[in-house]
Design a protein around this motif. Structure first.
Motif, mmCIF file in Angstrom:
data_model
loop_
_atom_site.group_PDB
_atom_site.id
_atom_site.type_symbol
_atom_site.label_atom_id
_atom_site.label_comp_id
_atom_site.label_asym_id
_atom_site.label_seq_id
_atom_site.Cartn_x
_atom_site.Cartn_y
_atom_site.Cartn_z
ATOM 1 N N GLY A 96 0.784 -1.224 0.000
ATOM 2 C CA GLY A 96 0.000 0.000 0.000
ATOM 3 C C GLY A 96 0.817 1.275 0.000
ATOM 4 N N ARG A 97 2.073 1.214 0.439
ATOM 5 C CA ARG A 97 2.851 2.454 0.529
ATOM 6 C C ARG A 97 4.113 2.433 -0.330
ATOM 7 N NH1 ARG A 97 2.449 5.534 6.108
ATOM 8 N NH2 ARG A 97 2.664 7.213 4.592
ATOM 9 N N ASP A 148 -4.234 4.241 6.898
ATOM 10 C CA ASP A 148 -5.323 4.347 7.876
ATOM 11 C C ASP A 148 -5.935 2.977 8.169
ATOM 12 O OD1 ASP A 148 -4.974 7.050 8.151
ATOM 13 O OD2 ASP A 148 -6.608 7.600 6.791
ATOM 14 N N GLN A 149 -6.102 2.173 7.138
ATOM 15 C CA GLN A 149 -6.674 0.837 7.338
ATOM 16 C C GLN A 149 -5.750 -0.025 8.210
ATOM 17 O OE1 GLN A 149 -7.101 -0.044 3.106
ATOM 18 N NE2 GLN A 149 -9.330 -0.079 3.289
ATOM 19 N N THR A 173 -4.452 0.778 2.857
ATOM 20 C CA THR A 173 -3.985 2.135 3.124
ATOM 21 C C THR A 173 -3.391 2.204 4.527
ATOM 22 O OG1 THR A 173 -6.053 2.895 4.111
ATOM 23 C CG2 THR A 173 -5.869 3.031 1.701
#
Length: 270
Positions: free
Chosen positions: A166-167, A259-260, A257
């Motif tokens: 995700g990053r 946040d997730q 993400t």
């Protein structure tokens, strides 16, 4: 401080680290000279300068934030396996002991690598949080029940794989860091598959990979780690035109993400 051991641990994660510096021989010559000329207290600064050459040329605040995010997740996994290996929850005399000890060592190497890289780019590594591996009591017997231990391990590994994915795009400005992060990502994927097979050997009904958003029988407490994996359309292409629904979802891992991921690990952080 055993500098050569530190270099060896980092080499396990980034086999190209010597190429990023100048060469293995040249690096070792530098270290040998330091051993004779630099006071022990100055060695961390000298080592930081060495790794800044390897990883720090184009690192920005975004890269540092991603690395500290990754470090927090690696702290979680490293402490989990370290405590698990020491607890006696893994059946003695079985191949599982070697497997868990190996994964423990990998995760601790990831922590050492990320901390060294952050220091090299001039960023203070985040401190290790205090963890509650029972997640507030949801997994109260995590270090006394081997099946619970493996279930939590599976959740951490599956989440870790999706978290790195995700990053990854945020590291594109620093090729060296991106490459090293992807090398950690693939190791986390191997851990995930192996832990799943260890659970299957215990009778759990699951595959080495994720099907749809199935938790592998763990249940609602970890559902957030699997939500979104049920996608069967990639880049506008309906994969079910070529494969079954299960195969279409299994063929592609989906990212999470930040946040997730932080919401998923929050119950495990005091």
């Amino acid at each position: 401080m055993n500098i050569q051991n530190i270099i060896t641990e980092i080499e396990k994660i980034d086999p190209e680290v010597y190429d990023r510096l100048d060469s293995r021989r040249g690096t070792m010559q530098h270290l040998a000279r330091w051993g004779g000329r630099i006071a022990l207290t100055a060695l961390p600064f000298a080592l930081g300068g060495l790794f800044k050459k390897a990883y720090g040329q184009s690192a920005g605040s975004g890269v540092a934030a991603v690395l500290n995010y990754a470090l927090t997740l690696e702290y979680l996994e490293a402490e989990f396996y370290t405590k698990g290996a020491a607890s006696g929850v893994v059946p003695a005399g079985t191949p599982a002991v070697g497997a868990i000890n190996t994964i423990r060592d990998h995760e601790n190497a990831h922590v050492a690598f990320l901390k060294s890289t952050l220091s090299a780019i001039g960023t203070t590594p985040v401190s290790k949080p205090t963890f509650d591996f029972t997640a507030g009591g949801a997994f109260a017997d995590v270090f006394t029940n081997y099946d619970t231990f493996l279930a939590v391990a599976q959740t951490f590994e599956d989440t870790g794989v999706r978290a790195y994915k995700g990053r990854a795009a945020e590291l594109i400005s620093n090729h060296a860091v991106l490459t090293a992060a992807l090398q950690i990502h693939t190791v986390e994927a191997r851990h995930a598959s192996h832990i799943r097979q260890m659970r299957k050997a215990r009778g759990a009904n699951l595959k080495p990979w994720i099907t749809g958003k199935d938790t592998g029988g763990i249940g609602a407490a970890v559902q957030a780690s699997y939500n979104g994996e049920e996608l069967t359309t990639q880049a506008g292409v309906d994969i079910t035109k070529f494969a079954s629904i299960n195969a279409a979802s299994e063929s592609f891992d989906e990212p999470l993400t930040a946040d997730q991921v932080l919401a998923i690990v929050k119950p495990f952080i005091v």
